[in-house]
Design an enzyme around this catalytic site. Sequence first.
Site, short mmCIF file in Angstrom:
data_model
loop_
_atom_site.label_atom_id
_atom_site.label_comp_id
_atom_site.label_asym_id
_atom_site.label_seq_id
_atom_site.Cartn_x
_atom_site.Cartn_y
_atom_site.Cartn_z
CG HIS A 1 -1.74 -1.09 1.52
ND1 HIS A 1 -1.28 -2.26 2.06
CD2 HIS A 1 -3.09 -1.24 1.36
CE1 HIS A 1 -2.29 -3.10 2.21
NE2 HIS A 1 -3.40 -2.52 1.79
CG ASP B 1 1.82 -0.94 3.26
OD1 ASP B 1 0.94 -0.68 4.10
OD2 ASP B 1 1.68 -1.79 2.36
#
EC number: 5.3.1.5
Length: 449
Positions: free
Chosen positions: A103, A106
């Site tokens: 993501h 992240d």
Amino acid sequence: MTEEYWKGVDKIQYVGHQDKKSGLGFQYYNPEEEIMGKKMKDWLRFAVAYWHTFDQRLVDPFGDGTAQRPYDKYTDPMDLALAKVDAAFEFYQKLGVDYLCFHDRDLAPEGDTLRETNANLDKVVDKIVEYQKTSGMKVLWNTSNMFTNPRFVEGAATSPYADVFAYSAAQLKHSLEIGKRVGSENYVFWGGREGYESLWNTNMKQEQEHAAKIFHMAKDYANEIGFDAQMLLEPKPKEPTTHQYDFDAATTIAFMKEYDLDKDFKLNLEGNHANLAGHTYQHEIRVAREAGLLGSLDANQGDKLIGWDIDEYPSNLYETTAAMYEVVENGSIGPRGGLNFDAKPRRSAFAPEDLFLGHIVGMDSFAAGLRVAAAMKQDGFLDNLKADRYSSYKSGVGADIESGKADLKSLEAYAIDKPQSELIAATHSDHLEEIKDTINHYIIDTLSK
């Protein structure tokens, strides 16, 4: 040269049926070995999930995180983010995988504005791109985290607040640009909060129209910038919302067809999500592949005794065999699909090496499933069973039904005077218990070789 993060861990090798005490190693995953004319690594295309592997602190609702990670000494958020990239690419090399998934959130901390957040993210992506040049690592898929921040309290695309929709679209735009930079083969949409808590205050039609609208915007912009990724929707029935719109494969396919998305989007399916929807993983894969919409897979498992998404590393050989049989039937996971380990260690497995151990059991479990599925396919075991079971449609009235020659009037004429004894005599026991026993023997015999 960067520091070594995963000390005491050498590159994981295929060791076959050696004693597990011999150290870390794969017993069933031999990447270069050919199964049905294709290398195991090409059947499986394993990927490491950045969020669970490098960001997950092993928290639960009743306790703080227990994870011990080799980059914990970094306290500045950007220093930590950059150190994780070093640690991640060392991890990939030692584990022997070719793909990662992430993501946007992240990778780097958020700033006060999207402009600041994008700048942080770009610094980390710059480092990832440099590592890609020297390591050959590829991105199976990337995505946007549009569920963690409080602004997404009532969804992103389905939020009742136009400002949140606008922010979500802007975040998505940059995430697609990053996908192009890193050469992502797929782009995933998991609607973490795209659903509702209560129908009393929800305009469900408007919310689903807004979700479809942002998916079309994403595909249009990807085309505009030349980002040739397969777009994927990931079903999940609930959690964190009470009811999510992408409930399961069948519901999501119906949504895709309703809003003219099925030509450009396929499905990314997860084992634990299938369980939460009341299905087996095999069921969800079957639904997707028979619709021609199987795109990619997230590899994990749930627990029938636990009613939430636990993202456990897969270890159930019966389930991995069933999943891989569907993949073998399909010829591949999907045009650009792979197996991403959306999985994390248990809270009590907090040591750094547990990340390797978890991936090893997951990779071995799916490799074992592939071996068994291939054996059943090559022997024609299940194909012959199904051909025999449906053989009544090969001739006579059955052939007329299959060809479309039969109609209600002709079928009434055929059936109206048939005695019940004749109809019952036409049925046969399917010996289902024997089938399950035979599958057990395939698992035992194939994996003991």
